[in-house]
Design an enzyme around this catalytic site. Structure first.
Site, PDB file in Angstrom:
ATOM      1  N   ARG A 285       0.908  -1.424  -0.082  1.00 16.56           N
ATOM      2  CA  ARG A 285       0.030   0.029  -0.055  1.00 16.56           C
ATOM      3  C   ARG A 285       0.834   1.183  -0.156  1.00 16.56           C
ATOM      4  O   ARG A 285       2.039   1.255   0.606  1.00 16.56           O
ATOM      5  CB  ARG A 285      -0.860   0.074   1.275  1.00 16.56           C
TER       6      ARG A 285
ATOM      7  N   SER B  49      -7.867  -1.258   0.850  1.00 13.50           N
ATOM      8  CA  SER B  49      -8.990  -1.635   1.625  1.00 13.50           C
ATOM      9  C   SER B  49      -9.405  -0.175   2.086  1.00 13.50           C
ATOM     10  O   SER B  49     -10.048   0.401   1.276  1.00 13.50           O
ATOM     11  CB  SER B  49      -8.411  -2.359   2.827  1.00 13.50           C
TER      12      SER B  49
ATOM     13  N   ASP C 274     -16.167  -1.591   3.796  1.00  9.95           N
ATOM     14  CA  ASP C 274     -14.936  -0.634   3.334  1.00  9.95           C
ATOM     15  C   ASP C 274     -14.965  -0.705   1.809  1.00  9.95           C
ATOM     16  O   ASP C 274     -15.925  -1.428   1.131  1.00  9.95           O
ATOM     17  CB  ASP C 274     -13.872  -1.358   4.096  1.00  9.95           C
TER      18      ASP C 274
ATOM     19  N   ASP D 105     -13.150  -2.497  -0.425  1.00 13.12           N
ATOM     20  CA  ASP D 105     -13.000  -3.604  -0.924  1.00 13.12           C
ATOM     21  C   ASP D 105     -14.158  -4.781  -0.432  1.00 13.12           C
ATOM     22  O   ASP D 105     -14.255  -5.937  -0.802  1.00 13.12           O
ATOM     23  CB  ASP D 105     -11.532  -4.318  -1.104  1.00 13.12           C
TER      24      ASP D 105
ATOM     25  N   ASP E 167     -14.264  -6.327   2.258  1.00 18.17           N
ATOM     26  CA  ASP E 167     -14.022  -7.305   3.219  1.00 18.17           C
ATOM     27  C   ASP E 167     -14.300  -7.128   4.436  1.00 18.17           C
ATOM     28  O   ASP E 167     -13.752  -8.058   5.425  1.00 18.17           O
ATOM     29  CB  ASP E 167     -12.482  -7.929   2.919  1.00 18.17           C
TER      30      ASP E 167
ATOM     31  N   GLU F  96     -10.744  -8.810  15.295  1.00 20.88           N
ATOM     32  CA  GLU F  96     -11.228  -7.311  15.812  1.00 20.88           C
ATOM     33  C   GLU F  96     -11.325  -6.375  14.972  1.00 20.88           C
ATOM     34  O   GLU F  96     -12.114  -5.376  15.246  1.00 20.88           O
ATOM     35  CB  GLU F  96     -10.082  -7.049  17.023  1.00 20.88           C
ATOM     36  N   SER F  97     -11.001  -6.104  13.966  1.00 19.62           N
ATOM     37  CA  SER F  97     -10.886  -5.019  12.832  1.00 19.62           C
ATOM     38  C   SER F  97     -11.984  -5.181  11.961  1.00 19.62           C
ATOM     39  O   SER F  97     -11.978  -4.616  10.871  1.00 19.62           O
ATOM     40  CB  SER F  97      -9.509  -4.826  12.276  1.00 19.62           C
TER      41      SER F  97
END
Length: 559
Positions: free
Chosen positions: A46, A153, A316, A318, A320, A405-406
């Site tokens: 990224r 993302s 988000d 993409d 996911d 957790e994200s």
């Protein structure tokens, strides 16, 4: 906290798309500068073209490296290529197709010329490799498929991202990404990327090896395999789906039409500047569907007795990741939703799942999940951060559910077979509606019941300043370097540098007590380390745990 967090973006917050695209082609990276090298994190490379961190040279070199890697692995089937709605995704996709076509790789691009969520790419790879066949998924032999997803993302609009999914359909492991990144950086050195064979995009897109694939139709048609859509219809669940300007934008309407759901696409707009977003906590535009600030508009829509939907969802860029807003206007904490979803799925909703299969969680996810697993009589497998750790278990059916957790998770089909091996925000959003239709309770009400039975917890994450040397030390800590014997007034019961579930190094430290824990990990992109902490005592106790965690880590780093 930025003073305008949660408020609508203003003109001064928006990127100059033309300037960014110009930088993509005009700026040439210097591979001797670390910030301009190809670096794969947990979800690919990224960076921003404006920072000379995501430019044409990077994508030429990385794509060429992927071609070499798949050749070395004997992967000679189709490569599924998807993109999200970030401004840099389009040009990066074109660059990749130029290299792939010249290398005579069989490429599958979106038949509609649109955007493709990460889970749709993962599913396409798995289906091509036999996941939908009675014979089952193949992981070796000729004709195996793999994929590339061009996405950063939830990152801000100025960023681009590029990630590789091998034949297992999930994120590439560190061995693969290290090889690809090293080879890409070799090609960047001395302008070697300029000698990579390419075909101009106007010709490449029409090459016989570049063929259309209807990602959306294939993915949506199979949703009844993984979800009880009848429960949503029969329960009359009203859904408001906000793609947040991301790759799921056309998928949600198609889901509603094909499966006859009472589902409204709250915002169908696509704008590479994301001018319709509210600002995140730091004043940046970020499509983080787990952030109450980025999700402020949807929260406002759902606040009050006359909320237009029973469940509102966000994804988000993409798709996911998932965000779940219930009728009271509350955005569920990702940990709370994971616990509620796990409880629901394993309490009779999926009778064909194996009784001995495990529940997967990352070691920085809430310990409420452990308590739920114990109540269900299901083993909980705790792994390091990164969805790649769930891939083997999901493929084999040994892990029913993998969650981070994200706000990233996926789970098995209703028959107990692999669905995706990458995070799937779409099925997690639809699962919230299934839970509501099947039980008459929202996920937040299910979570409240768990709290009543198993105890309430307080969870937080914060960043602490660290030098590069300290970050390297933190990665390699041993339990013996932690001299403390208590944490926030409680005896320390565990000092972990390896994940209990698989023995893999966690790249940091986790310390536990009877009613609390913290974990510390170095950031891969900033000079900070991240502290995750949870207390089952009180909010005040959580603050004590956070303070004590910083002292414990500081002492360990100085030892």
């Amino acid at each position: 906290m930025h003073e305008r967090a949660g408020t609508p973006a203003q003109p001064q917050d928006l990127i100059d798309v033309d300037s960014l695209l110009g930088d993509y082609y005009d700026l040439i990276p210097d591979p001797t500068i670390a910030e301009q090298q190809v670096v794969f994190g947990t979800s690919g490379h990224r960076g921003s073209a404006a920072d000379t961190a995501f430019n044409e040279a990077h994508i030429v070199a990385t794509t060429a490296a992927i071609v070499e890697y798949r050749n070395a692995q004997g992967t000679d089937g189709p490569l599924f290529l998807g993109i999200d709605t970030h401004a840099l995704s389009g040009p990066a996709m074109e660059t990749a197709v130029e290299v792939l076509a010249a290398a005579e790789v069989e490429v599958r691009v979106d038949a509609r010329g649109g955007f493709t969520p990460t889970p749709a790419v993962s599913r396409a790879i798995l289906v091509a490799n036999g996941a939908a066949d009675e014979a089952g998924l193949r992981t070796s032999g000729p004709g195996l498929a793999d994929g590339i997803v061009v996405t950063p993302s939830h990152n801000p609009p100025r960023d681009g991202g590029f990630k590789y999914n091998p034949p297992h359909g999930g994120p590439a492991d560190s061995t693969a990404t290290a090889w690809i990144a090293n080879r890409a950086n070799e090609l960047l050195a001395k302008n070697g990327w300029k000698h990579v064979k390419r075909i101009p995009y106007t010709r490449a897109k029409n090459a016989t090896t570049v063929r259309p694939y209807d990602f959306m139709a294939a993915y949506i048609a199979e949703l009844p395999k993984v979800l009880d859509l009848d429960a949503i219809r029969d329960g009359g669940v009203r859904i408001g789906a906000d793609p947040l300007g991301g790759a799921a934008v056309d998928y949600w309407g198609a889901v509603a039409d094909e499966h006859r759901l009472d589902l409204t696409v709250v915002n169908p707009e696509v704008d590479p500047r994301w001018s319709f977003m509210t600002l995140d906590w730091d004043g940046k535009i970020r499509m983080d569907c787990s952030s109450p600030y980025a999700m402020a508009s949807l929260r406002t829509l759902m606040d009050g007795a006359e909320a237009p939907y029973d469940i509102a969802t966000g994804n988000d860029a993409d798709a996911d990741r998932h965000g779940i807003v219930t009728r009271d206007g509350s955005l569920m904490n990702p940990n709370h939703y994971l616990a509620a979803a796990i409880h629901y799925l394993h309490s009779g909703a999926r009778p064909q799942w194996r009784d001995d299969a495990r529940i997967g969680k990352t070691l920085v996810s809430s310990s409420l999940i452990d308590r739920v697993g114990k109540r269900l009589g299901r083993p909980v497998e705790e792994v390091p951060v990164g969805f790649k750790w769930f891939v083997p278990g999901l493929m084999s059916g040994d892990v029913t559910f993998g969650g981070e957790e994200s706000a990233g998770a996926s789970f098995l089909t209703r028959e107990g077979r692999v669905w995706t091996t990458d995070k799937d925000g779409l099925i997690m959003c639809l699962l919230a509606a299934e839970m509501t239709g099947a039980t008459g309770k929202t996920p937040s009400q299910i979570h409240a019941g768990l709290v009543n039975d198993l105890g309430d917890s307080w969870y937080a994450r914060l960043d602490a300043v660290a030098t590069k040397a300290q970050k390297e030390t933190l990665k390699k800590l041993s339990p013996s370097q932690v001299r403390a014997t208590e944490l926030a007034g409680q005896e320390i019961t565990g000092k972990l540098t390896e994940a209990p579930g698989n023995g893999a190094a966690i790249g940091g430290l986790k310390v536990t007590t009877a009613d609390a824990w913290f974990a510390a990990r170095p950031s891969g992109t900033e000079d900070v380390y991240k502290i995750y902490a949870e207390s089952f005592v009180s909010a005040d106790h959580l603050e004590q745990v956070k303070d004590a965690a910083q002292k414990v880590v500081a002492e360990a780093l100085d030892s």
